[in-house]
Design an enzyme around this catalytic site. Structure first.
Site, mmCIF file in Angstrom:
data_model
loop_
_atom_site.group_PDB
_atom_site.id
_atom_site.type_symbol
_atom_site.label_atom_id
_atom_site.label_comp_id
_atom_site.label_asym_id
_atom_site.label_seq_id
_atom_site.Cartn_x
_atom_site.Cartn_y
_atom_site.Cartn_z
ATOM 1 N N CYS A 1 44.758 6.431 -52.182
ATOM 2 C CA CYS A 1 44.097 5.261 -51.607
ATOM 3 C C CYS A 1 43.978 5.470 -50.107
ATOM 4 C CB CYS A 1 44.950 4.029 -51.904
ATOM 5 S SG CYS A 1 44.401 2.556 -51.040
ATOM 6 N N CYS B 1 39.393 -0.108 -47.535
ATOM 7 C CA CYS B 1 38.369 -0.858 -48.265
ATOM 8 C C CYS B 1 38.534 -2.356 -48.110
ATOM 9 C CB CYS B 1 38.419 -0.545 -49.752
ATOM 10 S SG CYS B 1 38.292 1.182 -50.074
ATOM 11 N N THR C 1 47.690 -3.749 -48.040
ATOM 12 C CA THR C 1 47.526 -2.301 -48.077
ATOM 13 C C THR C 1 47.231 -1.781 -46.672
ATOM 14 O OG1 THR C 1 46.709 -2.297 -50.323
ATOM 15 C CG2 THR C 1 46.056 -0.450 -48.948
ATOM 16 N N GLU D 1 52.027 -0.437 -49.651
ATOM 17 C CA GLU D 1 51.873 -1.890 -49.608
ATOM 18 C C GLU D 1 53.096 -2.558 -48.968
ATOM 19 O OE1 GLU D 1 50.508 -0.174 -52.164
ATOM 20 O OE2 GLU D 1 48.499 -0.832 -51.603
ATOM 21 N N HIS E 1 35.339 -5.918 -53.538
ATOM 22 C CA HIS E 1 36.466 -5.003 -53.638
ATOM 23 C C HIS E 1 36.487 -4.331 -55.017
ATOM 24 C CE1 HIS E 1 39.833 -3.370 -51.650
ATOM 25 N NE2 HIS E 1 40.776 -3.946 -52.373
ATOM 26 N N TYR F 1 36.340 0.177 -57.307
ATOM 27 C CA TYR F 1 37.415 0.809 -58.076
ATOM 28 C C TYR F 1 36.967 1.931 -59.001
ATOM 29 C CZ TYR F 1 41.421 -1.592 -56.312
ATOM 30 O OH TYR F 1 42.447 -1.988 -55.493
ATOM 31 N N CYS G 1 36.701 4.862 -56.213
ATOM 32 C CA CYS G 1 37.894 5.379 -55.542
ATOM 33 C C CYS G 1 38.883 5.902 -56.577
ATOM 34 C CB CYS G 1 38.498 4.350 -54.604
ATOM 35 S SG CYS G 1 39.218 2.907 -55.383
ATOM 36 N N GLU H 1 48.500 0.237 -59.228
ATOM 37 C CA GLU H 1 47.447 -0.052 -58.265
ATOM 38 C C GLU H 1 46.089 -0.220 -58.967
ATOM 39 O OE1 GLU H 1 45.618 -0.799 -54.871
ATOM 40 O OE2 GLU H 1 44.899 0.975 -55.953
#
Lengths: 484, 484, 484, 484
Positions: free
Chosen positions: B100, B104, B191, B259, B294, B298, B301, B445
């Site tokens: 990650c 984002c 994050t 996180e 968001h 996914y 990424c 995640e």
């Protein structure tokens, strides 16, 4: 001098001189080293449950050799009921420990040895079976822990043992002496070495006629000179050596078996401990029977762990105040459905077991493979659902040191609280338990323990009887008469 | 004073006085602490790729405010092509970092703020939009890193914010002053705090009229006094602080975002940084737009990370000599199928994006939710297959210290070898990479980032247009005419 | 003399002398035969929608040859937007007809021919492309329906065309004449012959150098002498010939395309209609491009049908009074999720399309294969859920004749009623609609149309770029530096 | 006058005056009507197998009332072995008939009646149990066929029986007379009426205290005056009335049970045939026990049908010359895995059965529900794989009339041939067999027979013992001690 209590058990381990390495160190105090304590605790629990009147019926059996009450882990199954009790014992134990208790491979290899040595003797007039029965009786009488060593390290998987560049990549006999044999090689994925007294070693695959040196089965004390054990890493393994309890998830017991590689550097084995030596045509049979016996277990032992995971998931839902939300209930039902599907496999293959020529009872091979195959899928799905309900906090929860810290511990206590009346620490603990049971090593074990998925598929194709099914279809479709 | 290079970026972070706790310690040297280096490296890579001619087309965009070339992470999307480039950038970056990259949520909250402040102004005559554009321009000009803070800690999930026993369980305004507001509460799952300059804070859910204090959006420097960040634990996190590289799996970059919980202890925010204050009817809209923006990411990424995992799985098959076995090829194909299904979602919701009233382009909300829902399933299945092919060694491989140890390192080197010509160390490294990408925090995640699975289902029900589908069926079934 | 209206279209079909057999009879009145009316209706609807201002934007395109407005089914795609509109058109049409509208294979083979003839000419200096453009223009100008004929009957699938015992098992040229060629063989699974004017014939697989006779592409009028079409049976096909409407499920339109086998008994084709003749190295390319173009559609066309099925499922839940039950809502959400996953594939592969050398735009081949692969799974799962909610009545509902019968119709009316206010007949109708859309031929079509699942996997392996993924992993794992 | 042979059985049916409607006609010659012959054949086969020495061990049991050998379908299970033999019998029969043999619901309701009447008597001092034993003995002695009638038609599913607009939507007592009761209502989904002598009627759901009229259990001759049966349509039902054999798929036996709606128009039942009357608190128990007993079967009976489907799928692969292709073998293995997973459920719930107060043995309720839940998924997946391997021809194969036609039959024979040496007709036949076993009614039956999926989930939640699992987790997580 039969071991009875957990404490006697731990003491017996302290007598051993096993050479175990981990993290670049030779560990001298295996039994009491923080890295291994949870593994030893798991095995010790099997001694404890044997003394407990509420569980002894599953834990103990009557020896067919001595008629004494013995640990079921050292028992040769005498009936379908024994096969059923075996898997019920496993689910029960794992419900109480939430980890692999490491004794199944020993139990299953003892039973396999009993069956196969009988068959070898029948064919070749050898006397392995008597020798092996003596060994079994010793193990039963002393109430000790045997583990199995099967998987060779294999090098290039596309080549047979005898074609490897390095002949040691499969364990083999390098010397035959008057008093015994000398073996060399390495076995991977040994479960339970930290809690074992004895190791039973056997081949990893069917062998060709010209691979006689690889067709060898023997037993040995775990601390036999020349054997080096190198411990493997597991997910979050070093948390076991941290202060505190919370972040361990399962503080008392290990998450999985505690696997290692065993390297055999010209190890001597006396004849009395050798149970196969060159009978290549029985190597495959040993593997098939051991694999089936071991796969029989997985719906029950992983089922027991999953029961704890379901409980933890239910708890976290309650702590969040959402246990009555319909989508939560539905996911819990799905977890129940999956775990009972797993368990149905273990029950079914046991119920369909049969008596072998040696007198020992053997699980239904097809259904045992089906059972194991399901664990390679459903255990992952159970873990996925647990993580769904568990929430993002599974991956973002602060360390126990923060929670215990005087300056910021209070902030965590205030802000990570759930429903009224539940201590924040309870939430933190259950999150860590879900974390350790739903991912990492725990899943890999469900995937590859007792053989990788493709190994089961090979057996299913062989046992699925397509020819018979073809005949059924031919008849119904009216094709038979066509050919007349 | 715009940041250009990775080194300038790291220097800029060294200027900050962010209060970050981890493992019971306040970390003073965040940028250079071994625990955080991999996180900072990931963000630094985004600066590096921006300077690289082969990747700058995806990394940079033209600011609609200044017409300057800016980081796409700070860009307000001006077209469907921008939406597409956004997700292509993410897949590319994650293919190169396998983690990650943490920027984002900032990008998506900047865009959401742009859209929603415009709408609030339209309804209420406020001037949030102008204020927010100033903020955007500053972020673009200085080329800094913004992260988002959304998820409140929530306490009893069955109760609304205002009904919680402790009112602070959702972040809220506790004081209104002439020069700004004072807020209290905590945000979970932030994050990228270790690599950030700024934080954008916004509500976690739709709000009722009587929850005005909870309807607040603001930005602040990451090291604003009164804010305490407590880092969360991840799978195998302490391996980052161990010597050596192998056991880290991905030694250079972190596995996931890094996180933390952010606790706001009566933190002052000046009016110029406040972009919603009491407009409860826009809290839900903010969440919906941010969530969709968001979720759009996914499939790309996580797809990029999965690409690396597929490559690692392919490598391990080659190292074992089985890459041409049909069941291995079939499983690799399945991984490809799944990753491209994920990616198709990100492409599709971008391609179906549309222009909002503010001028910013927004992803298709239904398809973005579908995309995210798929990551909560397919990423797990991809990991499961990787572990299938990877083998039991994923859970039993000795520590790097053992491999480096003069006494037993040679045994590992000899026995864990694969096909001829591949150093044993290469096998060890790829196993660890598979381990870190296929389980633990990486999966959690994919499950909960951008919202838990049930959150997507709520949107899908709302956006799925059952009424229209009912009409289609009514017509085809000839039911309409019936009612006449 | 361009066809405009559905009625003109039906009249044009009545001019044809196509030899179609079904149920042991030669059908003379294809257009008006009850077995074929629903198939013809589906194609007729495409003419109707082209005249409808609300749908013409999707239905029509501007010819790149004549700049006239033409049917998109006869259009050569000139942009990514064209590719996107293609799939949007398909979803829209299928939402309104709930059946295969049979014109895609024609559209896709026209585009494939455009691309491949250009490439052949480039390599061999032939002039197929000009010839093919003339054909395209005729088709566009006359606004007629072209279908594709691809799949050879194949005999022993383990043997190449030239190795079959009977050389005719793959269609091939048996004679070359001055004015043209003569072909023999058979093509299976032709969709839409009852509504077609023209057939475009092309190879089914890549060919070897010595299989020149099999490398042939040509067009012909559907009623060319020597061609016999034998219609295939479908689930519940004879219901179309029964009285009444209810039991048909979809009374106006067919459930699927209406497939047949076409037998070519020494059929003459003039040179002007031949577009490949012996260029074996382009047979595989033709297949690859056609397959990808056709697979592009499946997430949209099956998605459109699934939309109707979701609507019907929602209706039946409402008729039973359970549409607000949480498990029903969750299953409806799952259906929405699955259909939008399918559709995302079609959108994504279109959005990622590119311009070919001929100027025509081609879908992304990898993503198109992924899209089709998903239909072979998700369409089944959508059907399974529909049958779950639909209930056992789907398999036990009495015939329409019983419902209409004066003696017992009243009993059915009384006892099969649902919630108050809904006529029993509405329930009966919606059950039959679910029945016809959720099983049987409809599913087989989703499985095998545009190629069987394994065919997609072959492409995915080829296009998945494992080598690049391996490099990514090698870099992240630090293996590259190892080898230095 | 006990029925022995299939012919005696058919003759006994010819004595009946059952009023059965189908396709708008009252059928007078049920036994010999082409629509029903395949259904009758299936039941007749159970008589045949009872006389066959190779199958009689499974088919027959010893009556606990008379110690005579009786049909296991009329037996009250006296041991776990009986439970196991029950499911083994079902798999064996269905392997030989590839269809539902329609006698399970009768068997299961007889056993349920035995258990529940005993319990009612214990609580209320009634004498239903003796009455019911008399009935059982008659059924055993005469060796007749009993079917069950459970599912009410239900109207608005959101309302309880007594709240329906029309009180008849659940069958109820409308009059109590000196000599018996009069009932009105309708039961849906009756299986096997065409081959039955007797019907046992019982409630469909738990009932409230004020719904006494709905709490009624009774038996009656199938041709009792006032009862009208209306046959339901099945997939491709009219093919049974066509000439020829091929297109039927399974020409001798029906695909599924042959379901109907039974309408009770003020039907009189004498007291001696009433086994529950107003004891509302036992309605739910009857349902629970019947449902579990019936769900116990599904892994075995659907497993037996799936065995034939696997055989047919294997055949088609051989006919195509691809049975050794790795992806084909892998799919066949998957089918085997799934069918044995189903079967494991039936074995496991039987093996875990227990003795009830009445003396009858009852399956494990949780595992029986798990078994049935799996059939609602895995049977669909098995069908999907069969259709994958079967190919597109499943949906496009010409009718038998075409194949038999002198003019075009030869074309089909030539072009639809497979590998050398297999008659084309064999291929055609096996395709039709796959078609009929893999879709349509066969699947709906696996979904809804013995209760819809959600019904099983309700039981799983109730029986899954979340409280116990919570305790396990609490202990392992160390939460218990926390609360001290």
């Amino acid at each position: 001098m039969s071991i009875r209590t957990p404490e006697e058990y731990r003491d017996s381990l302290r007598q051993l001189n096993t050479e175990i390495w981990a993290f670049g160190e030779k560990i001298s105090d295996v039994v009491d080293h923080p890295l291994f304590v949870p593994h030893v605790n798991a095995v010790a629990a099997t001694y404890e449950f044997s003394l407990d009147p509420t569980t002894e019926d599953l834990m103990l059996a009557e020896s067919h050799l001595t008629s004494k009450k013995i640990s079921r882990f050292n028992h040769i199954h005498q009936s379908v009921e024994d096969l059923l009790k075996k898997v019920k014992m496993l689910r029960m134990i794992n419900q109480k420990t939430a980890c692999c208790i490491q004794r199944c491979a020993g139990m299953d290899s003892l039973n396999t040895g009993h069956i196969v040595t009988y068959d070898i003797d029948q064919k070749y007039g050898t006397n392995y079976h008597e020798r092996f029965n003596k060994y079994i009786q010793k193990v039963q009488d002393e109430n000790i822990v045997v583990i199995g060593a099967m998987t060779d390290v294999k090098g290039n998987r596309a080549l047979k043992p005898s074609k490897q560049k390095d002949p040691d990549l499969y364990l083999h006999v390098v010397e035959e002496r008057e008093d015994g044999i000398v073996v060399k090689g390495a076995k991977a994925h040994l479960t339970g070495v930290t809690g074992a007294h004895e190791v039973l070693v056997f081949p990893t695959a069917a062998l060709k006629d010209d691979e006689k040196d690889y067709a060898v089965v023997f037993s040995m004390p775990v601390d036999t000179p020349g054997v080096t054990y190198i411990f493997g890493r597991q997910s979050n393994d070093t948390r076991k050596t941290e202060q505190g309890e919370i972040d361990k998830g399962n503080a008392q017991f290990a998450t999985v078996g505690g696997e290692c590689i065993a390297v055999f550097d010209n190890v001597f084995v006396p004849w009395e401990s050798v149970y196969m030596h060159g009978e290549t045509d029985f190597a495959g049979k040993f593997v098939e029977i051991f694999a089936a016996s071991h796969r029989q277990n997985y719906g029950a032992c992983k089922g027991g762990i999953a029961d704890v995971l379901i409980g933890a998931t239910y708890l976290t839902a309650k702590y969040n105040g959402v246990e009555t939300a319909s989508h939560i209930k539905d996911k819990l039902v799905e977890m129940i459905h999956l775990v009972e599907t797993l368990y149905s496999g273990s029950i079914a293959c046991s119920s369909e077991g049969h008596k072998t020529a040696s007198g020992a009872y053997l699980t239904n091979i097809l259904l045992a493979n089906v059972t194991k195959q399901n664990t390679t899928r459903l255990v992952y799905e159970i873990g996925r659902i647990a993580q769904d309900i568990g929430g993002g906090i599974l991956a973002t929860q602060p360390a126990e040191e923060d929670f215990r810290h005087p300056e910021i511990g209070g902030l965590i206590d205030k802000y990570l609280v759930g429903v009224d009346g539940v201590p924040t620490e309870a939430r933190l603990r259950v999150h860590r338990l879900i974390e350790c049971l739903s991912s990492g090593t725990a899943l890999v074990e469900a995937m590859h323990g007792a053989g990788s998925p493709q190994a089961q598929r090979v057996f299913m194709l062989r046992q699925g009887n397509l020819g018979y099914k073809e005949k059924l279809a031919t008849k119904i479709a009216g094709i038979d008469s066509l050919k007349n």
